[in-house]
Design a protein around this motif. Sequence first.
Motif, PDB file in Angstrom:
ATOM      1  N   PHE A 218       4.144  -8.503  -5.254  1.00 48.62           N
ATOM      2  CA  PHE A 218       3.999  -7.686  -6.466  1.00 48.62           C
ATOM      3  C   PHE A 218       4.502  -6.274  -6.143  1.00 48.62           C
ATOM      4  O   PHE A 218       3.722  -5.336  -6.038  1.00 48.62           O
ATOM      5  CB  PHE A 218       2.532  -7.669  -6.920  1.00 48.62           C
ATOM      6  N   PRO A 219       5.829  -6.139  -5.980  1.00 47.63           N
ATOM      7  CA  PRO A 219       6.386  -4.857  -5.549  1.00 47.63           C
ATOM      8  C   PRO A 219       6.472  -3.861  -6.709  1.00 47.63           C
ATOM      9  O   PRO A 219       6.286  -4.230  -7.880  1.00 47.63           O
ATOM     10  CB  PRO A 219       7.778  -5.249  -5.060  1.00 47.63           C
ATOM     11  N   PRO A 220       6.775  -2.587  -6.399  1.00 46.51           N
ATOM     12  CA  PRO A 220       6.979  -1.587  -7.464  1.00 46.51           C
ATOM     13  C   PRO A 220       8.068  -2.053  -8.427  1.00 46.51           C
ATOM     14  O   PRO A 220       9.097  -2.606  -8.014  1.00 46.51           O
ATOM     15  CB  PRO A 220       7.395  -0.346  -6.688  1.00 46.51           C
ATOM     16  N   GLY A 221       7.816  -1.830  -9.701  1.00 44.26           N
ATOM     17  CA  GLY A 221       8.732  -2.287 -10.745  1.00 44.26           C
ATOM     18  C   GLY A 221       8.266  -3.542 -11.429  1.00 44.26           C
ATOM     19  O   GLY A 221       8.742  -3.869 -12.527  1.00 44.26           O
TER      20      GLY A 221
ATOM     21  N   VAL B 113      -6.553 -13.140 -29.814  1.00 47.19           N
ATOM     22  CA  VAL B 113      -5.451 -12.847 -28.911  1.00 47.19           C
ATOM     23  C   VAL B 113      -5.878 -11.716 -27.990  1.00 47.19           C
ATOM     24  O   VAL B 113      -6.244 -10.630 -28.455  1.00 47.19           O
ATOM     25  CB  VAL B 113      -4.177 -12.455 -29.679  1.00 47.19           C
ATOM     26  N   ALA B 114      -5.854 -11.983 -26.673  1.00 39.78           N
ATOM     27  CA  ALA B 114      -6.188 -10.956 -25.690  1.00 39.78           C
ATOM     28  C   ALA B 114      -5.077 -10.899 -24.656  1.00 39.78           C
ATOM     29  O   ALA B 114      -4.596 -11.941 -24.189  1.00 39.78           O
ATOM     30  CB  ALA B 114      -7.524 -11.262 -25.018  1.00 39.78           C
ATOM     31  N   VAL B 115      -4.645  -9.673 -24.316  1.00 37.68           N
ATOM     32  CA  VAL B 115      -3.570  -9.474 -23.349  1.00 37.68           C
ATOM     33  C   VAL B 115      -3.954  -8.311 -22.445  1.00 37.68           C
ATOM     34  O   VAL B 115      -4.463  -7.288 -22.912  1.00 37.68           O
ATOM     35  CB  VAL B 115      -2.228  -9.164 -24.042  1.00 37.68           C
ATOM     36  N   LEU B 116      -3.693  -8.470 -21.136  1.00 36.83           N
ATOM     37  CA  LEU B 116      -3.911  -7.403 -20.162  1.00 36.83           C
ATOM     38  C   LEU B 116      -2.649  -7.306 -19.308  1.00 36.83           C
ATOM     39  O   LEU B 116      -2.166  -8.315 -18.794  1.00 36.83           O
ATOM     40  CB  LEU B 116      -5.125  -7.697 -19.274  1.00 36.83           C
ATOM     41  N   ALA B 117      -2.107  -6.084 -19.188  1.00 38.11           N
ATOM     42  CA  ALA B 117      -0.874  -5.889 -18.414  1.00 38.11           C
ATOM     43  C   ALA B 117      -1.087  -4.787 -17.393  1.00 38.11           C
ATOM     44  O   ALA B 117      -1.744  -3.774 -17.672  1.00 38.11           O
ATOM     45  CB  ALA B 117       0.287  -5.546 -19.335  1.00 38.11           C
ATOM     46  N   VAL B 118      -0.518  -4.996 -16.194  1.00 35.45           N
ATOM     47  CA  VAL B 118      -0.599  -4.013 -15.113  1.00 35.45           C
ATOM     48  C   VAL B 118       0.805  -3.823 -14.557  1.00 35.45           C
ATOM     49  O   VAL B 118       1.442  -4.796 -14.123  1.00 35.45           O
ATOM     50  CB  VAL B 118      -1.555  -4.463 -13.990  1.00 35.45           C
ATOM     51  N   GLU B 119       1.293  -2.585 -14.554  1.00 34.78           N
ATOM     52  CA  GLU B 119       2.599  -2.264 -13.998  1.00 34.78           C
ATOM     53  C   GLU B 119       2.430  -1.582 -12.638  1.00 34.78           C
ATOM     54  O   GLU B 119       1.651  -0.632 -12.509  1.00 34.78           O
ATOM     55  CB  GLU B 119       3.377  -1.340 -14.925  1.00 34.78           C
ATOM     56  N   HIS B 120       3.158  -2.083 -11.647  1.00 35.54           N
ATOM     57  CA  HIS B 120       3.181  -1.436 -10.339  1.00 35.54           C
ATOM     58  C   HIS B 120       4.313  -0.413 -10.371  1.00 35.54           C
ATOM     59  O   HIS B 120       5.494  -0.760 -10.291  1.00 35.54           O
ATOM     60  CB  HIS B 120       3.410  -2.471  -9.233  1.00 35.54           C
ATOM     61  N   ALA B 121       3.957   0.849 -10.512  1.00 40.01           N
ATOM     62  CA  ALA B 121       4.950   1.904 -10.676  1.00 40.01           C
ATOM     63  C   ALA B 121       5.548   2.318  -9.339  1.00 40.01           C
ATOM     64  O   ALA B 121       4.906   2.226  -8.287  1.00 40.01           O
ATOM     65  CB  ALA B 121       4.322   3.115 -11.361  1.00 40.01           C
ATOM     66  N   SER B 122       6.796   2.786  -9.399  1.00 38.27           N
ATOM     67  CA  SER B 122       7.470   3.261  -8.186  1.00 38.27           C
ATOM     68  C   SER B 122       6.938   4.607  -7.743  1.00 38.27           C
ATOM     69  O   SER B 122       6.801   4.878  -6.544  1.00 38.27           O
ATOM     70  CB  SER B 122       8.977   3.353  -8.437  1.00 38.27           C
ATOM     71  N   THR B 123       6.650   5.458  -8.695  1.00 40.82           N
ATOM     72  CA  THR B 123       6.123   6.800  -8.408  1.00 40.82           C
ATOM     73  C   THR B 123       4.974   7.094  -9.351  1.00 40.82           C
ATOM     74  O   THR B 123       4.923   6.553 -10.458  1.00 40.82           O
ATOM     75  CB  THR B 123       7.212   7.870  -8.586  1.00 40.82           C
TER      76      THR B 123
ATOM     77  N   PRO C  73      -0.645 -16.623 -15.338  1.00 39.66           N
ATOM     78  CA  PRO C  73      -0.149 -15.274 -15.652  1.00 39.66           C
ATOM     79  C   PRO C  73       1.370 -15.217 -15.544  1.00 39.66           C
ATOM     80  O   PRO C  73       2.016 -16.096 -14.953  1.00 39.66           O
ATOM     81  CB  PRO C  73      -0.826 -14.402 -14.603  1.00 39.66           C
ATOM     82  N   LEU C  74       1.927 -14.162 -16.138  1.00 40.82           N
ATOM     83  CA  LEU C  74       3.365 -13.961 -16.163  1.00 40.82           C
ATOM     84  C   LEU C  74       3.694 -12.653 -15.443  1.00 40.82           C
ATOM     85  O   LEU C  74       2.985 -11.656 -15.612  1.00 40.82           O
ATOM     86  CB  LEU C  74       3.849 -13.893 -17.619  1.00 40.82           C
ATOM     87  N   VAL C  75       4.745 -12.653 -14.641  1.00 38.14           N
ATOM     88  CA  VAL C  75       5.176 -11.441 -13.944  1.00 38.14           C
ATOM     89  C   VAL C  75       6.590 -11.100 -14.394  1.00 38.14           C
ATOM     90  O   VAL C  75       7.492 -11.950 -14.324  1.00 38.14           O
ATOM     91  CB  VAL C  75       5.124 -11.615 -12.416  1.00 38.14           C
ATOM     92  N   ARG C  76       6.779  -9.883 -14.865  1.00 41.67           N
ATOM     93  CA  ARG C  76       8.112  -9.388 -15.223  1.00 41.67           C
ATOM     94  C   ARG C  76       8.647  -8.570 -14.054  1.00 41.67           C
ATOM     95  O   ARG C  76       7.968  -7.680 -13.551  1.00 41.67           O
ATOM     96  CB  ARG C  76       8.064  -8.515 -16.471  1.00 41.67           C
ATOM     97  N   ARG C  77       9.877  -8.872 -13.650  1.00 38.75           N
ATOM     98  CA  ARG C  77      10.500  -8.156 -12.535  1.00 38.75           C
ATOM     99  C   ARG C  77      11.840  -7.609 -13.006  1.00 38.75           C
ATOM    100  O   ARG C  77      12.615  -8.297 -13.679  1.00 38.75           O
ATOM    101  CB  ARG C  77      10.688  -9.088 -11.351  1.00 38.75           C
ATOM    102  N   ALA C  78      12.109  -6.355 -12.699  1.00 39.91           N
ATOM    103  CA  ALA C  78      13.359  -5.719 -13.103  1.00 39.91           C
ATOM    104  C   ALA C  78      13.931  -4.944 -11.934  1.00 39.91           C
ATOM    105  O   ALA C  78      13.217  -4.195 -11.265  1.00 39.91           O
ATOM    106  CB  ALA C  78      13.132  -4.784 -14.288  1.00 39.91           C
TER     107      ALA C  78
ATOM    108  N   PRO D 252      19.177  -6.847 -15.912  1.00 37.56           N
ATOM    109  CA  PRO D 252      18.216  -7.255 -16.946  1.00 37.56           C
ATOM    110  C   PRO D 252      16.945  -7.800 -16.317  1.00 37.56           C
ATOM    111  O   PRO D 252      16.959  -8.328 -15.196  1.00 37.56           O
ATOM    112  CB  PRO D 252      18.984  -8.341 -17.712  1.00 37.56           C
ATOM    113  N   GLY D 253      15.848  -7.668 -17.041  1.00 38.05           N
ATOM    114  CA  GLY D 253      14.573  -8.134 -16.523  1.00 38.05           C
ATOM    115  C   GLY D 253      14.474  -9.652 -16.526  1.00 38.05           C
ATOM    116  O   GLY D 253      15.151 -10.344 -17.286  1.00 38.05           O
TER     117      GLY D 253
END
Length: 718
Positions: free
Chosen positions: A512-515, A571-581, A475-480, A485-486
């Motif tokens: 896996f912090p918020p953002g 092609v299958a993709v699943l994304a989960v964002e850990h929101a701050s609020t 899996p891939l994790v995007r952090r910003a 820049p991310g």
Amino acid sequence: MPGTVGRVPAPPSTVAGAPPTPDATAGPPADRRWSETPLGPPGRWDPALRAVVELVLSAPVPMALAYGPQLALVYNDSFAELIPAKHPQAFGRPAAEVFAEVWQLPGVGDVIERVYRTGEPFLERDAPLPLFRDEPGFREQPLFTRGYSPVRDSTGGTVGVLTVAAEAPQVTQRLQNLSELASALAGTLTLDDVARVTLRNALSTFAADQVEFGVDDGSGWRLVRRIRGEVLDEADERLPPLWRRHGATSPAPLVRSADSGTPSFATDGQPLLLSAVDRHDEKIRALAALPLRTPTLRGGLTVGYRQPHRWPPAERALLAASAELVAQAAERARRFETQHGTAQLLQRSMLPEHLPDLPLLRIAARYDAGVDGNAAGGDFYDAFALPDGRLAVVLGDVAGHDVQAAALMGQVRAALRALALSDPDPVGVLAGLDRLVTSLSAEAHSDELFVTVVYGVIEPETDRLTIASAGHPPPLVRRASPGQPGVARYVEVPPGVPLGLHGRRTAVTVDFPPGDTLLLFSDGVVERRQRSLSDGFQALAGTVAGSATGDPRTLCALASGAVPGSTEDDVAVLAVEHASTPSRSASMEVPAEPTAPGRVRHWMAGQLNQWGVPEQVVGAAVLCTSELTTNALLHAGTAARVEIDLSPERLLVSVADSGTRGAVTRARTEKLSSRGRGLGLIEQLSDAWGTDPTVRGSTVWFEMMIPATGGTEERPGG
């Protein structure tokens, strides 16, 4: 008869040795004299000119001489029949005056003037003349092979241009169009494709003013038409055609012809009066209606004119041949749509129709079928809340593109959820799935069951992600970080071995912090022919890192197209964002009625204003949502659902329909016409937009970033 040149007999010359004059065979119209034309009295003609005039006036095919610098016309009976409205006044007059309305068009005056000026002949094969053969109430544009030759006098100087026009039967050209129709129909897959090709070809082949194509779908008739002169560009061709409904007992000639199985031809009248829906139908005076009949399809095709039209036998035969080709293509398309719909419904019915709605975890998924949309694939994803409040996420890939692969996928997905709800530990869940696949392989006496899975558990309270893999891409994790820049990094999880091979799997736990946004994906996202797998992984990471937002729906859309080139895999993709609020959300069910877009605008403006969204964002969002709602109701013909989700950083709006026409095709803004104007507005006003297929229908969404207030005031969604 109309359009003939009067012939005035003259006695032979009594002067011994005197050359005969053209008056001995033919002359100008009865009310004209040669002396009144630029040629002058025949006795003064050059012998070469005399010979050409005799040839023109006695020839059985259309011939004309354009004489002198003025290119004055001298022509025969056959040529006169081509210009009945201009004859006999045209005789002896300059060609530029006779054909003033078309003289400046390419291929008309410039050709004759060039031959006269240069003395070089010119030949043009099977081209339409820029004039119409007008008989009382009938209009037809003929095709001709035209030859232009310089006429020289005895000294060798050019004194005129001889035109010989041999009419090419329209059927010759139309038979070529028939071959083009067959070739174009061979590449169609859906009824939308067949309709587009049929309407476009019929308009050009028969020079018709209106063409209509329709099929019986079991609950009535669906018809679509094209009108000559209507605005249509590349974007319209890529959007679904605008179908309209007719009842099973409609008096429309198309329906009557389909019911009877026999064609009908109206030469003059108002054949569409009883079924007319607008002034375009009312203006049609001549109409051919042909049935489209196959063992599994009932349809019809009409070709209409705004002027009376005779329907000669050759044209009727060509219409019948075209209808036969269209009927066969429509039957193939109906069969494909049925098979495609069954496969896709099977595929999507095994995927979750709704993903969890959690306060701090935003979730989105996307699934795109491979090249063979007729087959069911084995890619799957799932996300579900565990009893203790954590979130379980999974994405897997079963080898194969058939019903067996889809069935195995359904078994693995169901078993995984059952195991996770009992004990969500990733290693234990994968061990249980390994035993399942081993058992199924033994039962099927097959060692070809190949399944890869990545499964993880997200703990929002502790900002942790625990994940394990069974032979699946990491899996891939995007952090910003704010103002930075991310970045995107792959989780270093041991790959393990696919299920059923009794291998060891190890789980890893990462922050896996918020953002942060987690992205799970199938190998169809990164694998391409003639490209290394490492290139695919790099392209995906670069695209995700370069995204202006970590919104999961945006990242799913970006990820599915991150690697250039086509893929034959799903092609299958699943994304989960850990929101701050937590975000705010609302939805509205939109009925399929004309007042719906207005109701959506009123509801959405009130909701966004209540949430304190900046005025400029409200105006743009309401406009885009209204256009998307109109598009969904217009093309899908079903009720729709509008959902809005507001976080401190962005506004996400989606419009979902329950139709089966497929996703809206993305096109460049400058290529969009009035029908595609809504998509063009979204392209300009939003920060991101895309389309997602769903179990039944499709979803179009857009995202707008919320501008910072510049102070300590709480932003919308906070």
